[in-house]
Design an enzyme around this catalytic site. Sequence first.
Site, PDB file in Angstrom:
ATOM      1  N   ARG A  22      -8.309  -9.874   3.912  1.00 27.42           N
ATOM      2  CA  ARG A  22      -7.963  -9.007   2.792  1.00 27.42           C
ATOM      3  C   ARG A  22      -8.169  -9.776   1.495  1.00 27.42           C
ATOM      4  O   ARG A  22      -7.886 -10.977   1.411  1.00 27.42           O
ATOM      5  CB  ARG A  22      -6.517  -8.515   2.888  1.00 27.42           C
ATOM      6  N   GLU A  32     -10.574  -3.406  -4.759  1.00 28.47           N
ATOM      7  CA  GLU A  32     -11.705  -2.764  -4.109  1.00 28.47           C
ATOM      8  C   GLU A  32     -11.728  -1.284  -4.490  1.00 28.47           C
ATOM      9  O   GLU A  32     -10.674  -0.653  -4.519  1.00 28.47           O
ATOM     10  CB  GLU A  32     -11.617  -2.899  -2.583  1.00 28.47           C
ATOM     11  N   HIS A  65     -17.003  -5.031   2.069  1.00 26.82           N
ATOM     12  CA  HIS A  65     -15.970  -4.717   3.069  1.00 26.82           C
ATOM     13  C   HIS A  65     -16.575  -3.931   4.233  1.00 26.82           C
ATOM     14  O   HIS A  65     -16.129  -2.822   4.563  1.00 26.82           O
ATOM     15  CB  HIS A  65     -14.823  -3.930   2.436  1.00 26.82           C
TER      16      HIS A  65
END
Length: 309
Positions: A229, A257, A276
């Site tokens: 993360r 994000e 991601h």
Amino acid sequence: MQRVLFLQSLGVEREFIQGLVSQAGLPVSIEWGKWQDVQSPAEVVGIVTVQARVDEETLDRFPNLRVIAVAFTGYDCLDLAACRRRGVAVYNVPAYSTDSVAELTLALTIGLLREIPRADRSIRTGGWKLDRHGTELAGKTVGIVGTGAIGLRVASLFKAFRCELIGWSRTERGEFVELGGAYQPLDRVLSTADVVSLHVALTEETAGLVGERELGLMKPGACLINSSRGRVVDQAALIRACDSGRIRAALDVFDPEPVLPDDAVRVMDNAILTPHLAFQTHEALARRARVTIANIQACFDGSDRNRVA
């Protein structure tokens, strides 16, 4: 009629989801969209989310909600305390993308060590040779930070490349030791490893786990790989460390994000960036969908399999 509201796409065709619901014999219909737009909130008994926030305001909207199925391993998008107060069961999907994340982690590491993105850009812009040589992975010391399912799989891949394994984790596992890994304090892992690979869940304790001080402990030329993360790392401090040329990084996760247009991370030096996508393989997404629907069925059946709250 009982309804299950999908707040986000699961990365597979909606027909595939409907087929899974039909196969499970679930007595629900499926609705897609934002929670604010639901016309019959009293009919909603389940919510499926990936990372869309579900908080007190959301829960207030649905008086008959029984279950929230998080189609993800991490569930920090939820207000768990609010869910518990209302008796709403929460399920997640553990280990659905273990191979996908582990394989990308290895790919990012090799891409960084062998300068693959720079080599590609060189060819495309009329160049040929790079101004610096690559580095072998074999024989390097790899620090695994977080030895859960993904961390263990990553460790096994690095082991196949004849790397020395050291690690730190809040929960130490015999499987890591059996792979030849040695647990050490986090500071020692950071200061010793040639490659540091992060695989911890995002919690209050792990947010900012790797900050300015920790980055300063890393060996000159070492690589930081983050496929966990974004908030686990102080991104501003990492940008400074990479731009100085002292360390290199490969990031699949960011804070925030998606990355903002003017974020300095977009132009950081000595880094590989991917959006991601570690979990985004055909196999992993289909697996996630299957487990998500099975989790809803588990709630209806009174099972605690994959239940986290």
